[in-house]
Structure formats: structure tokens, C-alpha cells
Design an enzyme around this catalytic site. Structure first.
Site, short mmCIF file in Angstrom:
data_model
loop_
_atom_site.label_atom_id
_atom_site.label_comp_id
_atom_site.label_asym_id
_atom_site.label_seq_id
_atom_site.Cartn_x
_atom_site.Cartn_y
_atom_site.Cartn_z
N LYS A 22 0.84 -1.21 0.00
CA LYS A 22 0.00 0.00 0.00
C LYS A 22 0.87 1.26 0.00
CE LYS A 22 -1.47 1.57 4.13
NZ LYS A 22 -1.24 2.97 4.52
N ASN A 23 1.87 1.29 0.88
CA ASN A 23 2.65 2.53 1.04
C ASN A 23 3.62 2.79 -0.11
OD1 ASN A 23 1.27 3.10 3.32
ND2 ASN A 23 2.90 2.55 4.75
N CYS A 126 -3.62 13.08 13.25
CA CYS A 126 -4.38 11.84 13.23
C CYS A 126 -4.07 11.09 14.52
CB CYS A 126 -4.06 11.00 12.00
SG CYS A 126 -2.45 10.30 12.03
N ARG A 131 1.67 15.06 12.88
CA ARG A 131 2.03 14.85 11.48
C ARG A 131 1.97 16.14 10.63
NH1 ARG A 131 -0.41 9.28 9.38
NH2 ARG A 131 1.57 9.20 8.30
N PRO A 132 2.86 17.09 10.93
CA PRO A 132 2.85 18.34 10.17
C PRO A 132 3.35 18.16 8.73
CG PRO A 132 4.75 18.28 11.64
CD PRO A 132 3.94 17.03 11.92
N LEU A 135 8.06 20.05 6.41
CA LEU A 135 9.22 19.64 5.60
C LEU A 135 8.89 19.67 4.11
CD1 LEU A 135 10.42 16.60 7.76
CD2 LEU A 135 11.38 18.90 7.74
N ASP A 316 5.69 1.09 11.74
CA ASP A 316 4.45 0.41 11.31
C ASP A 316 4.39 -1.04 11.78
OD1 ASP A 316 3.71 2.75 10.09
OD2 ASP A 316 4.12 2.10 8.06
N ARG A 408 -8.30 -0.34 5.33
CA ARG A 408 -7.46 0.66 4.65
C ARG A 408 -6.15 0.04 4.17
NH1 ARG A 408 -6.24 6.10 7.61
NH2 ARG A 408 -5.05 6.22 5.69
C1 EPZ Z 1 4.77 7.15 5.92
O1 EPZ Z 1 4.05 8.24 6.47
C2 EPZ Z 1 3.84 5.95 5.95
N1 EPZ Z 1 2.66 6.27 5.14
C3 EPZ Z 1 3.44 5.65 7.38
O2 EPZ Z 1 2.64 4.47 7.38
C4 EPZ Z 1 4.71 5.37 8.19
O3 EPZ Z 1 4.37 5.17 9.54
C5 EPZ Z 1 5.67 6.56 8.08
O4 EPZ Z 1 5.94 6.86 6.68
C6 EPZ Z 1 7.02 6.33 8.77
O5 EPZ Z 1 7.63 5.19 8.24
C7 EPZ Z 1 2.70 6.12 3.83
O6 EPZ Z 1 3.71 5.76 3.25
C8 EPZ Z 1 1.45 6.39 3.08
P1 EPZ Z 1 6.96 10.62 7.66
P2 EPZ Z 1 4.61 9.72 6.33
O7 EPZ Z 1 6.83 11.88 6.90
O8 EPZ Z 1 5.35 9.84 5.07
C9 EPZ Z 1 7.55 14.02 10.95
C10 EPZ Z 1 0.79 3.12 7.95
O9 EPZ Z 1 0.40 2.61 9.03
N2 EPZ Z 1 7.30 15.01 9.88
O10 EPZ Z 1 8.13 9.74 7.36
O11 EPZ Z 1 3.50 10.64 6.59
C11 EPZ Z 1 6.28 13.20 11.26
O12 EPZ Z 1 5.39 13.91 12.09
C12 EPZ Z 1 1.28 4.54 7.87
O13 EPZ Z 1 0.77 2.49 6.88
C13 EPZ Z 1 7.45 16.35 10.16
O14 EPZ Z 1 7.80 16.73 11.28
O15 EPZ Z 1 5.63 9.77 7.56
C14 EPZ Z 1 6.88 11.97 11.89
O16 EPZ Z 1 7.16 12.24 13.24
C15 EPZ Z 1 1.07 5.31 9.15
N3 EPZ Z 1 7.20 17.26 9.17
C16 EPZ Z 1 8.18 11.79 11.12
O17 EPZ Z 1 8.46 13.05 10.49
C17 EPZ Z 1 6.84 16.87 7.91
O18 EPZ Z 1 6.65 17.75 7.05
C18 EPZ Z 1 8.14 10.73 10.03
O19 EPZ Z 1 6.98 10.95 9.22
C19 EPZ Z 1 6.70 15.51 7.63
C20 EPZ Z 1 6.94 14.59 8.63
#
Ligand code: EPZ
Length: 430
Positions: A22-23, A126, A131-132, A135, A316, A408
Site C-alpha cells: 500500500k505505502n 491523526c 504529522r505536520p 518539511l 508500522d 485501509r
Molecule cells: C509514511 O508516512 C507511511 N505512510 C506511514 O505508514 C509510516 O508510519 C511513516 O511513513 C514512517 O515510516 C505512507 O507511506 C502512506 P513521515 P509519512 O513523513 O510519510 C515528521 C501506515 O500505518 N514530519 O516519514 O506521513 C512526522 O510527524 C502509515 O501504513 C514532520 O515533522 O511519515 C513523523 O514524526 C502510518 N514534518 C516523522 O516526520 C513533515 O513535514 C516521520 O513521518 C513531515 C513529517
């Protein structure tokens, strides 16, 4: 709302075919916005998030066609999806879609790169954290985009296109790396992404973009170099196997004391998880297209884990490992470093008899002799599946409510587990 009923305590034995990731599929589908040609993706998982993203892409003007089952008729090869985004008629990603599925916000980079504007709803927080999007926003601004936040939307413009830049992410972000990879592929000049995510899903996206004509190097490392090109073309591409689904069913074998062969996957995708499972007492035998996993003794041992960006232990897979540790013959410290609020499964596991104490970002799990079934519910996908795993091992009946979270991200979950001997069924309620 549907729920799932499990009568636990049976060892699971059999074979499970792993679906496409999915991801990975979600960003690959978004990449269709980068070209006027048709992009065809195979091995697509049949999960709700894929349908939600199809709705969003069609809202932008894309035409999407599902191509039925695989040629071998097996049905498990996944459907293939062709997307043509020749005519982008709408550059808004509405709140109603993006709030349900954060991956919707990935359209910002591609729309900016191809059309020069995008209006994308902020996804909002969420269940697992705030989740801002900072970046994504600051990196696109470094490439020349002007972005303002108005009425809950990111209003982005780059009338003269995006320009290559040297970008250093302050935190490793899978989504921001994906968004910028896509944007930079059609930008003028060279973009360097430092402290980029190294997840296999990023590598999958780089492979797809390269097949579409992009010039990218460095996948699998924290430094990606993208030389922008004038146009990308269509291609056909197979989505990688779902490593989180793989890890989840590996734990199903270990927690129930059974033996499961996982096919259409690779042990190398979840090495950190398999290392922890081996330490806990699992036996793993790699095969040509997957591996066989079983438990080598009557119980599992307590093993500490800490979630980290790839190749570290994946966030995850944290909830599922916690479910396993509730039955360990010792204690385990589970530390979550990626998301600030990803222990929502703890009180629900406690309802089944688990002994868990949370201290800030760590949870101390003291193994108990047995879990006993109860009605439970969870607020996100991985928390929900951890309750399924605990229910499979618990004595008696567990009812898991809010099944839509599972839908989902897990394709035919009950069917796959039932084929290995689980007593599991979906209860449809109106
Ligand atoms: C992806 O989410 C996955 N989703 C998530 O899977 C997964 O948990 C996550 O990566 C981490 O591996 C998809 O691929 C669709 P991040 P993503 O940006 O990209 C912070 C599941 O269960 N951050 O790597 O949204 C954020 O808050 C889902 O399948 C900022 O601070 O995650 C977090 O603490 C849930 N500012 C960290 O970075 C930003 O602009 C990592 O988040 C973006 C992120």
C-alpha cells in the site's frame, strides 16, 4: 459498522501470499500526474486507501481503469491499474479526501512541477500524532514555490516552474522525500536531497520514476541527486511486496506457535523485524520467493525494540511486536521514536489481560501467561491489526470493532488468516 470476531488459541499453519505494498502503491499512483502518458501499475493491493486515491486522481482529471485479475487467473497477483493524467482539470486536493488519507497531500509536488499550481488541504493530525507538513512546504519553497496557508489549504504556486536546489531535511520523512523526488524530476536543474528517507518504498518510487525517464541516483542512501528532465513518459511497473503485511503475518505465526510460509515477498525487506523475531525465538527459513517462519519453543522471549527510520525497526510494525511481547516469558521495552502518540493499542491490549506500562516514548511490557478475549477497538491501522494478532493468541472470543481501519491497509485479512486455520469471521452490521 463491521467488526471481526476471532476465537483464539489455534496455531496457524499454512501459506499466505503477500500483496503489493500500500505505502508504495500510493506514491507510485501519484506519479501518474507527472506525465501525459498512461502509467500502468500491477500487483496493486485491494485496499480502501487505493480506492480513495483513485477518487482523488480522477478529481484532478485523470482517467483510471482497473484491468481485472492477473493473466494466470490466480487472483492474488493483484489488479493492474492504468492511469492517464493527460488533462489535469482541477488542481485542488479537497479536505474530504486528504483528511482521510494523508498520502493525498503527495499530489502537491507533482502538480506544482507539471502545472505550476496546487491547492492542497492540510491533512491535519491523526490518531498517531500531529504529522505536520512543514518539511514538504519548506523544501518546495527552496525550489521556488510560493506557498501560503489559507482556510486549511496549502495554496502553492510556481508560475515559472520549479528550480533545482540543495535541500537538507531536518528530520527523515518518507512523505517529504517522495513529494520532493517527484517535484524535482520535472524541475529545471539539479536537486540534491540530503537526509532523505531510505525506505524500500522510496527505492520503488525511484525505480518507477527512472522507468518514466527521470534522472535520479542514490536510492537506498540518504543522499538523492535528481537532474530534472523536460518530460516524463508512461510505463508499466510492478508494485513491490508489502513489507508491513509480511511482518504482520510473520508475527501471526510466532504468536500462535504455528508455522506459515509467506510468498511473493523477501525477508530482506524486513530484516530488522526478523532479527527481533529470531531473538524472541522464531525460526526463519528463506525460500525462493519468501520465507517460512515458526516458533522454536513453547514461549517467546522478551526483546527490546526501538523504532527508527529504515533500515531500523519500522514504526508500522511496533504495535504488532508489542502484541507478541505481551505473551513473552520476560519483559520487553518498546520505544517509539517516529510518532509521538503511537501507543493507542496499549489500553486495548490491556483489556485482553496484557501488562504494559507507558513511560513517555517507551512502553514496558511484562509478559503474561495468557490473554483472554474481549471486545476491543483501535484508532489506526497498525493498532487494529495488533489486536487481531493478540486475539488470535487469546483464549476465547475477541471482537475487534472499527474494522474500516484494517480495510485501509490489509487485503482480505480474514480470508488469509482463515486459510491458515484461524477461526475468524467478519460480522456485518448495518
Ligand atoms: C509514511 O508516512 C507511511 N505512510 C506511514 O505508514 C509510516 O508510519 C511513516 O511513513 C514512517 O515510516 C505512507 O507511506 C502512506 P513521515 P509519512 O513523513 O510519510 C515528521 C501506515 O500505518 N514530519 O516519514 O506521513 C512526522 O510527524 C502509515 O501504513 C514532520 O515533522 O511519515 C513523523 O514524526 C502510518 N514534518 C516523522 O516526520 C513533515 O513535514 C516521520 O513521518 C513531515 C513529517
Amino acid at each position: 459498522m463491521d467488526s471481526i470476531r476471532i476465537k483464539g488459541g489455534k496455531p496457524l499453519n499454512g501459506k499466505i501470499e503477500i500483496s503489493g505494498a500500500k505505502n508504495s502503491a500510493l506514491p507510485l499512483m501519484v506519479a501518474s500526474l507527472l506525465t501525459e502518458d498512461t502509467l500502468t501499475l500491477s500487483n496493486l493491493p485491494h485496499v480502501a486507501d487505493i480506492s480513495t486515491l483513485i477518487t482523488l486522481l480522477c478529481h484532478h482529471g485523470a482517467i483510471a481503469v482497473m484491468n481485472g485479475e492477473s493473466a494466470n487467473g490466480g487472483g492474488c497477483d493483484g489488479r493492474s491499474l492504468s492511469i492517464n493524467a493527460k488533462n489535469i482539470t482541477n488542481t485542488e486536493a479537497p479536505y474530504d479526501i486528504v483528511r482521510k488519507m494523508r498520502a493525498g497531500a503527495l499530489v502537491m509536488g507533482p502538480l506544482l512541477a507539471r502545472i505550476g499550481k496546487a491547492r492542497v488541504s492540510l491533512p491535519g493530525g491523526c490518531a498517531i500524532g500531529t504529522r505536520p507538513m512543514n518539511l514538504h512546504i519548506s523544501a518546495l519553497e527552496e525550489m521556488g514555490a510560493k506557498i501560503t496557508i489559507t482556510g486549511g489549504y496549502m495554496e502553492a504556486e510556481a508560475p515559472d516552474g520549479l528550480t533545482g536546489a540543495d535541500i537538507r531535511f531536518e528530520t527523515v520523512s518518507v512523505g517529504a522525500t517522495e513529494n520532493l523526488l517527484m517535484a524535482a524530476s520535472l524541475a529545471k536543474g539539479t536537486t540534491v536531497l540530503e537526509n532523505a528517507a531510505k525506505e524500500p518504498e522510496i527505492t520503488d518510487l525511484v525505480h518507477l520514476l527512472r522507468a518514466m525517464g527521470a534522472d535520479i541516483t542514490g536510492e537506498g542512501t540518504s543522499r538523492l541527486v535528481i537532474n530534472g528532465v523536460d518530460r516524463l513518459h508512461g510505463t508499466s511497473y510492478r508494485v513491490m511486496p508489502d513489507r508491513i503485511e509480511t511482518g504482520t503475518y510473520a508475527i501471526a505465526a510466532v504468536i500462535t506457535g504455528g508455522k506459515i510460509e509467506l510468498t511473493n515477498t523477501h525477508a530482506s525487506l524486513i530484516r530488522s523485524v526478523l532479527d527481533a523475531l529470531e531473538e524472541a525465538g522464531a525460526d526463519i527459513e528463506e525460500t525462493e520467493n519468501g520465507f517460512i517462519i515458526s516458533r522454536d519453543g513453547p514461549t517467546v522471549h522478551g526483546v527490546d525494540i526501538m523504532t527508527l527510520p529504515y533500515p531500523g525497526y519500522p514504526t508500522d510494525m511496533q504495535a504488532q511486536f508489542m502484541a507478541l511481547m505481551t505473551l513473552a516469558d520476560g519483559a520487553a521495552m518498546i520505544t517509539e521514536t517516529i510518532f509521538e502518540n503511537r501507543f493507542m493499542h496499549v489500553p486495548e491490549l490491556a483489556r485482553l489481560g496484557a501488562n504494559i506500562t507507558v513511560h513517555g516514548h517507551s512502553a514496558l511490557v511484562r509478559g503474561v501467561k495468557r490473554l483472554v478475549g474481549a471486545p476491543v477497538m483501535a484508532t489506526d491501522l497498525r493498532a487494529s491489526v495488533s489486536l487481531v494478532l493478540a486475539g488470535l493468541a487469546a483464549e476465547g472470543e475477541t471482537i475487534i470493532n472499527r474494522v474500516y481501519h484494517l480495510d485501509r491497509g490489509y487485503e482480505r485479512l480474514e480470508e488469509k488468516l482463515a486459510a491458515c486455520g484461524a477461526d475468524i469471521e467478519r460480522i456485518h452490521t448495518s
